[in-house]
Design a protein around this motif. Structure first.
Motif, PDB file in Angstrom:
ATOM      1  N   LEU A   1      26.377  91.129  23.815  1.00 59.23           N
ATOM      2  CA  LEU A   1      26.425  89.779  23.248  1.00 59.23           C
ATOM      3  C   LEU A   1      27.664  89.032  23.702  1.00 59.23           C
ATOM      4  N   ASP A   2      28.783  89.727  23.847  1.00 59.41           N
ATOM      5  CA  ASP A   2      29.997  89.081  24.362  1.00 59.41           C
ATOM      6  C   ASP A   2      29.760  88.551  25.772  1.00 59.41           C
ATOM      7  N   PHE A   3      29.105  89.358  26.593  1.00 61.11           N
ATOM      8  CA  PHE A   3      28.835  88.924  27.969  1.00 61.11           C
ATOM      9  C   PHE A   3      27.811  87.800  28.014  1.00 61.11           C
ATOM     10  N   ILE A   4      26.754  87.914  27.230  1.00 58.44           N
ATOM     11  CA  ILE A   4      25.752  86.849  27.207  1.00 58.44           C
ATOM     12  C   ILE A   4      26.398  85.536  26.776  1.00 58.44           C
ATOM     13  N   ASP A   5      27.237  85.600  25.755  1.00 57.94           N
ATOM     14  CA  ASP A   5      27.926  84.407  25.261  1.00 57.94           C
ATOM     15  C   ASP A   5      28.792  83.793  26.357  1.00 57.94           C
TER      16      ASP A   5
ATOM     17  N   GLU B   1      19.136  98.159  24.087  1.00 57.05           N
ATOM     18  CA  GLU B   1      18.678  99.260  23.252  1.00 57.05           C
ATOM     19  C   GLU B   1      18.923  98.949  21.786  1.00 57.05           C
ATOM     20  N   GLY B   2      20.006  98.286  21.476  1.00 51.53           N
ATOM     21  CA  GLY B   2      20.306  97.896  20.105  1.00 51.53           C
ATOM     22  C   GLY B   2      21.547  97.023  20.049  1.00 51.53           C
ATOM     23  N   PHE B   3      21.615  96.148  19.045  1.00 45.77           N
ATOM     24  CA  PHE B   3      22.777  95.285  18.842  1.00 45.77           C
ATOM     25  C   PHE B   3      23.531  95.729  17.588  1.00 45.77           C
ATOM     26  N   GLN B   4      24.839  95.692  17.643  1.00 46.63           N
ATOM     27  CA  GLN B   4      25.637  95.983  16.461  1.00 46.63           C
ATOM     28  C   GLN B   4      25.563  94.834  15.452  1.00 46.63           C
ATOM     29  N   ASP B   5      25.371  93.628  15.951  1.00 46.15           N
ATOM     30  CA  ASP B   5      25.258  92.444  15.093  1.00 46.15           C
ATOM     31  C   ASP B   5      24.129  91.578  15.642  1.00 46.15           C
ATOM     32  N   ALA B   6      22.894  91.942  15.303  1.00 43.58           N
ATOM     33  CA  ALA B   6      21.736  91.273  15.888  1.00 43.58           C
ATOM     34  C   ALA B   6      21.659  89.807  15.510  1.00 43.58           C
TER      35      ALA B   6
END
Length: 269
Positions: free
Chosen positions: A198-202, A218-223
């Motif tokens: 998510l940091d990279f996508i942002d 595979e999974g997000f820590q903060d979806a």
């Protein structure tokens, strides 16, 4: 991320645990940088050698003549915390941990990974991995990692990719490249102890050279954060394509054992 551009356009790259065996995991990052004509400083670190692949080799992080923009850590899991501490004291802002043996191995490995997170937060470092394969700035031909795909040449374009699985991420880039799709940036995030997909996508939303963002997840820590990022992407007119795996019970078990990311169900977001 502290500086997206500096990560993908580093002026210097250190390799902790560098090997003179350029076919090994700790030697391949140097081999790929050299074969791709990387113009920055390559700084191997290993007290056993005076040189690696023609580059001067340093006994430890403290001996480096400059603060590296990016450091690759390729040592045994038990030695990773000390290496990360040394890099933090030196002032390095980005560490890419190729080493495995952390949360993907069970509770003991998870405790060791939490220690890496604490160290990184102490020094305000971005850490990619552990248990990752590296990353590529395809636009500028800077390939930092291990595996045959890092030695290949790809078409340049406006698609940036982040993948929690190095093997699947590599396959996505190679197959799409064969179909004529061009790429800008690619990063394998592994266990995501600190810096996440998510940091990279942002950050990729703000990258002027990226027009489309793809992610293998595979999974997000903060979806829930994905929804906020998605709204930003819509405003920027940058589509995000997410390949979410682990949506079945068997898939969730596989994802958890691979990078310790809980797969979860699509409806959980």
């Amino acid at each position: 991320m502290s500086s997206f551009e500096r990560f993908f356009q580093p002026r210097s790259i250190a390799i902790v645990g560098a090997s003179q065996d350029l076919a090994s995991i700790s030697g391949q990052p140097i081999a790929h940088l050299k074969s791709k004509g990387y113009a920055g400083a390559v700084l191997p670190i290993n007290p056993r050698y005076e040189e690696v692949a023609g580059y001067r080799c340093y006994p430890d992080v403290a001996s480096l003549p400059e603060v590296p923009d990016v450091a690759v850590i390729a040592v045994g899991a038990k030695r990773v915390p000390d290496a990360l501490n040394e890099l933090g004291r030196k002032g390095c802002r980005f560490a890419v941990i190729l080493s495995s043996g952390f949360a993907e191995t069970g509770e003991e490995g998870a405790r060791a990974q939490r220690e890496l997170t604490k160290i990184a937060r102490r020094y305000d470092m971005d850490v990619i991995g552990p248990n990752c394969q590296g990353y590529m700035n395809i636009s500028d031909n800077i390939h930092v990692g291990f595996g045959a795909p890092y030695g290949m040449t790809y078409s340049r374009g406006a698609v940036s990719v982040t993948s929690q699985s190095g093997a699947f991420g590599n396959s996505i880039v190679m197959i799409a490249n064969d179909e004529g799709l061009g790429f800008r940036h690619y990063v394998s995030t592994g266990n995501e102890s600190v810096t996440t997909s998510l940091d990279f996508i942002d950050a990729m939303i703000d990258d002027t050279g990226t027009h489309v963002i793809a992610a293998y997840v595979e999974g997000f820590q903060d979806a829930r954060r994905l929804m906020q990022i998605g709204r930003r992407a819509l405003e920027a007119n940058k589509p995000i394509l997410v390949w979410k795996v682990g949506t079945s019970d068997a898939g969730a078990r596989a994802a958890a054992s691979h990078t310790a990311n809980l797969g979860g169900a699509m409806g959980a977001v």
